[in-house]
Write an enzyme that holds these catalytic residues in place. Sequence first.
Site, PDB file in Angstrom:
ATOM      1  N   ASP A  69      -7.789   5.244  -2.922  1.00 22.41           N
ATOM      2  CA  ASP A  69      -6.903   4.157  -2.476  1.00 22.41           C
ATOM      3  C   ASP A  69      -6.384   3.422  -3.714  1.00 22.41           C
ATOM      4  O   ASP A  69      -7.054   2.519  -4.249  1.00 22.41           O
ATOM      5  CB  ASP A  69      -7.671   3.207  -1.568  1.00 22.41           C
ATOM      6  CG  ASP A  69      -6.747   2.145  -0.966  1.00 22.41           C
ATOM      7  OD1 ASP A  69      -5.533   2.183  -1.262  1.00 22.41           O
ATOM      8  OD2 ASP A  69      -7.242   1.300  -0.201  1.00 22.41           O
ATOM      9  N   CYS A 104       0.812  -1.224   0.000  1.00 23.78           N
ATOM     10  CA  CYS A 104       0.000   0.000   0.000  1.00 23.78           C
ATOM     11  C   CYS A 104       0.842   1.269   0.000  1.00 23.78           C
ATOM     12  O   CYS A 104       0.508   2.252  -0.665  1.00 23.78           O
ATOM     13  CB  CYS A 104      -0.959   0.000   1.189  1.00 23.78           C
ATOM     14  SG  CYS A 104      -0.144  -0.137   2.795  1.00 23.78           S
ATOM     15  N   HIS A 159      -2.508   0.750   7.076  1.00 25.03           N
ATOM     16  CA  HIS A 159      -2.689   0.936   5.645  1.00 25.03           C
ATOM     17  C   HIS A 159      -2.329   2.382   5.287  1.00 25.03           C
ATOM     18  O   HIS A 159      -2.341   3.260   6.161  1.00 25.03           O
ATOM     19  CB  HIS A 159      -4.156   0.649   5.274  1.00 25.03           C
ATOM     20  CG  HIS A 159      -4.404   0.577   3.802  1.00 25.03           C
ATOM     21  ND1 HIS A 159      -3.795  -0.322   2.976  1.00 25.03           N
ATOM     22  CD2 HIS A 159      -5.242   1.312   2.999  1.00 25.03           C
ATOM     23  CE1 HIS A 159      -4.220  -0.155   1.731  1.00 25.03           C
ATOM     24  NE2 HIS A 159      -5.103   0.838   1.717  1.00 25.03           N
TER      25      HIS A 159
END
Lengths: 321, 614
Positions: free
Chosen positions: B419, B356, B403
């Site tokens: 995202d 991520c 994250h």
Amino acid sequence: MANAVQPSCARCMRSVDVTRLGPVQTGSELRLGLRNLYVLPTRFGALWLAGAALLQMVGIQTQRNGPLLLSFLMLALMLLALHLTHFNLQGLELQSTEPRPGFADEPLRYPLQLRSDCRREAICLQLENGEPLQPQRLDRGITRVGLSWNCSRRGLQRPGPVLIRSTAPLGLFLCWSRWQPSWEQAVIPARRQGPVGSAGADQPERSLAEQRIGAREGSEHWHDLRPHRPQDSQARLAWKALAQGRGRLSKVFRDEETETVVLAPEPGVTHERALQHLSAAIWQLSQRGERYGLRLADTLIPPGHGREHRDRCLLALALTS
Amino acid sequence: MALPSRRLQWLAQAVLIAGCVGLDPGWLLGGFTLALVLMAGLKLLEARDRTGRRLVALLQLVGCGLLAAQQPDLLPSLVQLLAAVLSLAGLLQLESGQRLAWRVLLRRSVQVLTAALPIALVLFLLVPRVSPLGSGLNGPGARASTGLSDSLDPGSIATLASNQGPAARVAFSNNRPPPPQERYWRVLVHPIFNGNTWERDPRAETRRPPEPVPAPASLQGRDQIWLVEPSRFTAVPWNGQSLPVDPSLRVEADGELRLLRPALERRSYRLLEQPQPQEWQRQPPSWGDLALPAESNPRLLALGRSWAALPDMSARVMAARAFFQSQGFRYTTTPGTLPERNGLDVFLFERRLGFCGHYASAFSALMRAAGVPSRVVSGYLGGSWIEPFNGSSYLELRQSNAHAWSEVWLPGVGWQRVDPTRWVSGASAADEQRTAGLDAAGWPLARQFRWLQRQWWGLDMGWSRWWLGFDRSRQEELLQWLLGERRWALGWLMLAAVAACLGAALLLLRLQKREPRDRLERELRALLQALEQLKITTEPGDTLESLTERAASAFPALAEPLAELAALHRAQRYAPGGASAQRGRGYRQRWQLALQQVKRHRINAISHGSGSNR
């Protein structure tokens, strides 16, 4: 723990004089109630309140429920303690009973009777000019206590008011009442060694040590053993000798017989001092079991012995003019 | 067994010290609490009289309250409650002036507490809450353990280790978790980019927090109760769409939620979910949100600038999405390190492997190159929904749920979450694998421990929801329900409720004090009361026999039942084997019968008396 408590009570008494507030109740007995009990917060109560205020502030600043609830709980406990401390004394009945004579300059015991209809915690009793009793628990029923006080004057004296107080159950409030019991206590002159006179101006003064002691059969002091006769009482049987195999023997008792003396104030000594000497002399003669009488300006007590005789003489010393 | 009050106070002190574990001495309130507890201990050591020992009890109670302000969770609350009860019991024993048996002392403490608690609850529920005055007790303490980092440099990480340590738990008032795609819990914002690393504002922990916005009294929305493990930051997780209820919570302009309590401690707070965009989302971007080092990652810059020609910023975001979806990017936790120079170029155009952090970092840099204000946000994603047997259901966030994602500013919309990790293959599977791995991982004993831990956390969460839930807004709801518009009656209501509780408590305490525990004594008292009605009272030295004989001589008709009562009482009181030995022999019936005869005689006497008067 009790030792730790007593100085605290005394210090509390010295530093905080709130217990002198309010009128002194009178009468031969007193029932504690709304009209004669007084309640004020203690210094600890004020600190407790400050602690609750601090927690309230912390609760507001942090918006947390814990300190808020605890501060309200402390306030609730304080509210509750106000009544519980009052209830701890309310309904208690105090009654004074006739006090026994005591000597001046020595601790005097002033008896009180407390009647309670329920259990009560940590009740402090004290005569205003005396030492406090340790806080004590009163169970349901009648409790008798003796309050200690001191007096330097002879005669019928009344102690200061009785102070009854309690801070139970949490020490946040002080509840008290003051009561002047009606009974007076006879105070005998202080026991002070010194010369005493004897009755009759024509008799030479003699020391008490010169008393001659005689004796006759009686029941006061064990003297000897003799063979048991059928007419002798079983109570006089010497059981120990029987157990030792020495046969049945009876105990023989003798009463001591002294030459009697009639005590009087020593001439040339101040009246009060002479009475104090007499007080000491009577006590000594009585302790030795000797016979003596007492002549005072207004009283003549014929020679005698025993506790009653002693008390009669001492009381005469206390009450003589 | 009797316990001297000193030992009891030492016990309370020990519990209090145990409750201090985890306090931050660097915070004003934490330091004050520790000093107070220390003072209580020293005073207890030194105190020789009642005054000193009373003070110890008070210091201990205040210490409990201060601890409660800092540690409101279930276990600390239980410890604080125990310490408070012990210190109160110590005070009760001290004031009683005697050694009481454990049982007696416990009973007395519980009696006093039970009597005071209703009054305290009335005040707690009804006394209007006041807003905090200034922010004197709030102060950050930026120390402690792991979790998120204030700098994000994915290129320096070869392997992303999975840390299963707990991070936070959140419960919802309707016991339903949000849908998985909405479980983004933002914590830190990283707006500063140097070509490799995204940094958080270095002044973020020390800058003056914004003034609290007073929450309207009648707020509507779903409740979230958060319990957060210690971390290094005052910033705490939230979904970015809630209103803080706690005045210690402040929303920064960049959307960080800061809780002005020591970060070293476990923290808890309450939020109200709001549907509309929040103030921080509408904040215009600064020049810093477009800043990009000109000399690093030239290929990234070129790609981004090629999208800058698109007129709509949303279109530039979509172009980036298309790029990530079409270039064969894959998610992995073992991407290997990237070179220090032009690392993002290597990632974007050569390796195309990352987690991520890589995707958020590269996407945000691309957006800045394309002229779209952007930044990286780190926090938590997802979480496991736990439904324990007891307590409250909650969403469990572990450190492995950490994250990173991006935020872009779009005209007319404000800051929007993007995202980019979602666009690449393998990301969802990796998420599922992580969650499943947690449940299956470890030895059987560890799994059992985790199960137990979750049950306890459920209880803890249930407690926190209930305990933290009652605040100003809830109190307002309660008062509205109780009084409606008649607020003037609040004072009277409070007074009446306190008076009623006080009256009931005093009545109960007096009855308990007066009521003899012994059954025989109770029966004897009933008889004495009946005789008192007949004007026969006890005198000093009376026995029951002498009393009943005196009563019988005054009321010859009662001679028989009175003699029976005296005999029964004597037989019971001195029965071999105790009173219970006689129970089965009709004792009670005989006693009741005889007593009723005595009572009936009194009633007859009254009715005859009133008849003659007529």
